[in-house]
Design a protein around this motif. Structure first.
Motif, PDB file in Angstrom:
ATOM      1  N   GLY A 536       0.811  -1.207   0.000  1.00  9.62           N
ATOM      2  CA  GLY A 536       0.000   0.000   0.000  1.00  9.62           C
ATOM      3  C   GLY A 536       0.844   1.256   0.000  1.00  9.62           C
ATOM      4  O   GLY A 536       2.085   1.205   0.024  1.00  9.62           O
ATOM      5  N   PRO A 537       0.182   2.427   0.032  1.00  4.60           N
ATOM      6  CA  PRO A 537       0.925   3.701   0.011  1.00  4.60           C
ATOM      7  C   PRO A 537       1.760   3.918   1.265  1.00  4.60           C
ATOM      8  O   PRO A 537       2.702   4.715   1.250  1.00  4.60           O
ATOM      9  N   GLY A 538       1.429   3.237   2.346  1.00  3.29           N
ATOM     10  CA  GLY A 538       2.187   3.423   3.585  1.00  3.29           C
ATOM     11  C   GLY A 538       3.271   2.390   3.801  1.00  3.29           C
ATOM     12  O   GLY A 538       3.781   2.239   4.921  1.00  3.29           O
ATOM     13  N   ALA A 539       3.632   1.646   2.737  1.00  2.00           N
ATOM     14  CA  ALA A 539       4.638   0.591   2.876  1.00  2.00           C
ATOM     15  C   ALA A 539       5.998   1.171   3.245  1.00  2.00           C
ATOM     16  O   ALA A 539       6.425   2.184   2.679  1.00  2.00           O
ATOM     17  N   VAL A 540       6.664   0.543   4.191  1.00  2.00           N
ATOM     18  CA  VAL A 540       8.013   0.948   4.603  1.00  2.00           C
ATOM     19  C   VAL A 540       8.810  -0.298   4.958  1.00  2.00           C
ATOM     20  O   VAL A 540       8.252  -1.365   5.218  1.00  2.00           O
ATOM     21  N   VAL A 541      10.114  -0.137   4.975  1.00  5.19           N
ATOM     22  CA  VAL A 541      11.015  -1.163   5.507  1.00  5.19           C
ATOM     23  C   VAL A 541      11.468  -0.709   6.878  1.00  5.19           C
ATOM     24  O   VAL A 541      11.815   0.462   7.071  1.00  5.19           O
ATOM     25  N   VAL A 557      10.151   3.020   0.823  1.00  2.66           N
ATOM     26  CA  VAL A 557      10.028   1.917  -0.126  1.00  2.66           C
ATOM     27  C   VAL A 557       9.661   2.475  -1.491  1.00  2.66           C
ATOM     28  O   VAL A 557       8.795   3.344  -1.609  1.00  2.66           O
ATOM     29  N   GLU A 558      10.290   1.968  -2.518  1.00  4.26           N
ATOM     30  CA  GLU A 558       9.932   2.275  -3.898  1.00  4.26           C
ATOM     31  C   GLU A 558       9.339   1.014  -4.518  1.00  4.26           C
ATOM     32  O   GLU A 558       9.962  -0.054  -4.520  1.00  4.26           O
ATOM     33  N   THR A 567      14.447  -0.732  -1.567  1.00  2.00           N
ATOM     34  CA  THR A 567      14.713   0.225  -0.496  1.00  2.00           C
ATOM     35  C   THR A 567      16.206   0.457  -0.419  1.00  2.00           C
ATOM     36  O   THR A 567      17.009  -0.420  -0.775  1.00  2.00           O
ATOM     37  N   VAL A 568      16.578   1.653   0.016  1.00  2.00           N
ATOM     38  CA  VAL A 568      17.988   2.006   0.165  1.00  2.00           C
ATOM     39  C   VAL A 568      18.238   2.349   1.632  1.00  2.00           C
ATOM     40  O   VAL A 568      17.568   3.209   2.208  1.00  2.00           O
ATOM     41  N   ILE A 569      19.196   1.650   2.216  1.00  2.00           N
ATOM     42  CA  ILE A 569      19.521   1.821   3.629  1.00  2.00           C
ATOM     43  C   ILE A 569      20.806   2.621   3.728  1.00  2.00           C
ATOM     44  O   ILE A 569      21.841   2.233   3.159  1.00  2.00           O
TER      45      ILE A 569
END
Length: 690
Positions: A536-541, A557-558, A567-569
């Motif tokens: 969804g639009p709120g997706a994160v790592v 997240v892209e 994702t870039v850490i």
């Protein structure tokens, strides 16, 4: 059938010798039986031995013997395989006895060889004979010294059967060595019928056993002092010898009981002495079984016993043939003894029940019980133990063990989850030619499963395999995610370090499969596919601190496709979160949160034929260098130096330039980042202060 019992010797008084000789005699009713002793130091055993049982001594230490071995140079040398006694100055079992035992094990025509000693079990496990290898534990392996357990527990794996005295001890052994659960059986000691029986007329309380701290006769003396105060015409006789004798004698004198508590010394056989008494008391703090309990019951004595682990409660029925009391309560023990002292009718009733209940431990019951153990062990030995496993392109698992013996038709392939007290198992039918199918959609719970073959009669063996036994080439062609059921459902057969066939089930309703990971000096780029839910639009790592689960970091997240993300850490972010107070290592475990408010999903590598990604997928380890821009103050001739900005404001023109102490270079901290897959296949990053 020829059965051989291996013992250290028959030349000491103890429950193991008594039980072994009794069982050997019971089996001699139907079988050819011999006892093989590693050494002989006296002419006769302390216990009667059935004349049908032959005895062979591998080393003779009797100076008057015509076959004495005392002049053999190996008699003074320590053994090489047989485990040594700690701090022994001279060998109890010599190298000579060891060599002769090895020769015996290589040449015997016995169908069954039984070890009655943990040290001998270590040697039996290494023998190459085709006979049935059985070990009897007469004690509690959990209390053995660590040096013995380190060799004994692996030795169990080479045995065909293993017995322990009580159900509790069987359960404990199964927890300590889970791999032998399928060959464990309860086998109480064999105790012969009593040659004489008490009439209960004498006012005597009897106890017997080694005078050691564990046998706890000190508690009995204290309890009997209370009994004597109310029943002065009763006497206590304690049979045995040991290190506690002097202390017991001193306490008896101190209590004024010299005429009423008698230390009778060692008597062999002791069973006839039981017939003189009216009550038997066992005060032990720990008792693996308790032969004397059965001997006393067989002699017609009601029993008062402590509730020592684990023997008494498996022999006595409290209130029926005896009374069970706490291990450390002299008052309660005294009350139990007085209850029997005062009630002649209760004593007679319990005595009759004791005689009847002791029968199950006598010769006939013991022989039948042991024959059942051997029958099941022979059935196990005849079963195929090698298997092959193949995964097809759908992900179904095919296991083949070869044709089954006729009496094993109807057997199952058992997959059992490793570890824990409450093991889970799933069964799959084996055809007569030994093939079983485990469908991919069985929903075998996530984890590692051992493979076993189990027959309808209860015989069971673990299945092994070789380096060619697991065919997983088609596993790479399995399409994921699954079209129905769990998004991730994958069965991976493999050969473990012991050569056993295991299956790893990767089962997840929602799963985030890690794909490419790219690491440079500044960033860790991670790509993954999320199955079983939508991003969804709120997706994160999220990265969660291993030790402090409340701490977490969030990375954007892209979306790169249907269910795919990138994702870039930032390496510096992880390095900065490693505080000085946290020590050298900090671990961050990575998850994806598919949308705001959704549960975390571990980022892992499970859709693979690689069992341990930690050893295969390795990444660069960037080092982040940080500089403290506010170094600590330094001392000058006039005291502590202020911060650099304050120093510039406070300089006096008259002070020579050379008197100013320049500030020290700013401290540099180096933090190494180590991306890796954990033993559970989750993606994590460890930060390490260098």
């Amino acid at each position: 059938m020829k059965i051989a019992f291996l013992v250290r010797d028959l030349c000491h008084m103890g429950g193991v010798v008594s039980a072994t000789q009794a069982l050997a005699g019971a089996l001699a009713e139907k079988h050819q039986v011999e006892i093989v002793a590693l050494r002989k130091v006296r002419d006769e055993s302390y216990f009667p031995l059935d004349p049908r049982v032959s005895v062979r001594a591998l080393s003779d230490l009797r100076p008057h013997s015509p076959v004495c071995d005392l002049d053999d140079p190996l008699i003074e040398k320590f053994p090489l395989i047989y485990p040594l006694n700690v701090d022994a100055k001279k060998p109890v079992v010599s190298r000579l006895a060891e060599v002769r035992l090895l020769q015996y094990l290589d040449t015997t025509d016995a169908d069954v060889v039984v070890s009655s000693s943990p040290r001998i079990t270590v040697m039996l496990a290494q023998s190459r004979g085709s006979y049935l290898k059985v070990a009897q534990e007469h004690s509690m392996p959990a209390i053995y010294p660590d040096d013995i357990k380190e060799r004994l527990f692996p030795a169990y794996l080479s045995l065909d059967a293993l017995t322990a005295l009580t159900p509790e001890e069987v359960a404990a052994l199964g927890e300590q060595v889970p791999a032998v659960r399928n060959r464990l059986a309860v086998m109480p000691n064999c105790v012969p019928t009593a040659p004489v029986r008490s009439r209960g007329a004498n006012k005597l309380v009897i106890s017997a056993g080694h005078l050691t701290e564990n046998k706890n006769h000190a508690l009995l003396v204290e309890a009997f002092a209370q009994v004597h105060a109310q029943a002065p015409d009763w006497t206590l006789r304690i049979y045995g010898h040991g290190a506690e004798k002097s202390r017991l004698k001193a306490r008896i004198h101190e209590l004024g009981l010299s005429n009423h508590v008698l230390l009778m010394g060692q008597v062999a056989p002791v069973a006839p002495e039981f017939a003189k008494g009216a009550i038997f008391v066992l005060p032990s703090m720990r008792e693996a079984f308790g032969n004397v309990l059965v001997e006393a019951m067989a002699a017609g004595l009601p029993v008062v016993s402590t509730d020592a682990d684990h023997g008494p409660r498996n022999i006595l029925t409290d209130g029926e043939d005896g009374l069970i009391v706490p291990c450390d309560d002299a008052g309660t023990m005294a009350e139990a003894i007085l209850r029997l002292v005062r009630d002649d009718g209760l004593r007679r009733t319990m005595a009759e029940n004791a005689v009847r209940n002791a029968e199950r431990f006598h010769e006939t019951g013991s022989r039948e019980r042991f024959e059942a153990v051997l029958e099941l062990a022979f059935a196990r030995k005849a079963l195929p133990r090698r298997a092959t496993a193949r995964v097809d392109t759908q992900g179904n698992l095919h296991v083949e063990v070869g044709p089954l013996p006729l009496d094993a038709h109807g057997a199952d392939l058992v997959l059992r989850k490793d570890g824990g007290k409450n093991l889970l198992e799933h069964r799959f039918a084996l055809s007569a030619d030994g093939q079983a199918l485990v469908p991919w959609d069985t929903a075998l719970p996530h984890g590692t499963w051992g493979a076993f073959l189990a027959t309808p009669s209860g015989a069971e063996v673990p299945l092994g395999t070789d380096g060619y036994g697991c065919d997983t080439q088609d596993l790479l062609a399995v399409e994921l995610p699954r079209p129905h059921g769990h998004a991730l459902a994958l069965l991976l057969p493999y050969r473990n370090e012991n050569g056993r066939l295991h299956v790893r089930s990767a089962l997840r309703e929602v799963h985030a499969e890690v794909g490419a990971v790219r690491v440079d000096e500044r960033t860790i780029e991670l790509r993954a596919d999320v199955w079983g839910t939508a991003l969804g639009p709120g997706a994160v790592v999220e990265a969660r601190h291993r030790r402090n689960k409340k701490r977490h970091l969030t990375f954007t997240v892209e979306k790169t496709g249907e269910g795919a993300l990138r994702t870039v850490i930032d390496c510096r972010t992880l390095a900065d979160e490693h505080t000085d107070a946290e020590g050298t290592d900090v671990i961050w475990d990575f998850f994806v949160r598919p949308d705001a408010g959704e549960p975390r999903v571990a980022l892992a590598k499970l859709a693979t034929d690689v069992l341990q990604p930690i050893d295969v997928f390795t990444f660069p380890r960037p080092v982040v260098t940080t500089v403290d821009e506010t170094p600590a103050p330094t001392d000058t001739a006039d005291g502590p130096s202020p911060r650099p900005s304050m120093l510039r404001l406070g300089l006096r023109k008259s002070r020579p330039a050379e008197a100013v102490t320049p500030p020290p270079p700013a401290p540099r901290r180096e933090t190494e980042l180590r991306p890796y897959f954990t033993s559970l296949n989750q993606f994590s990053v460890k930060t390490v202060r260098l």
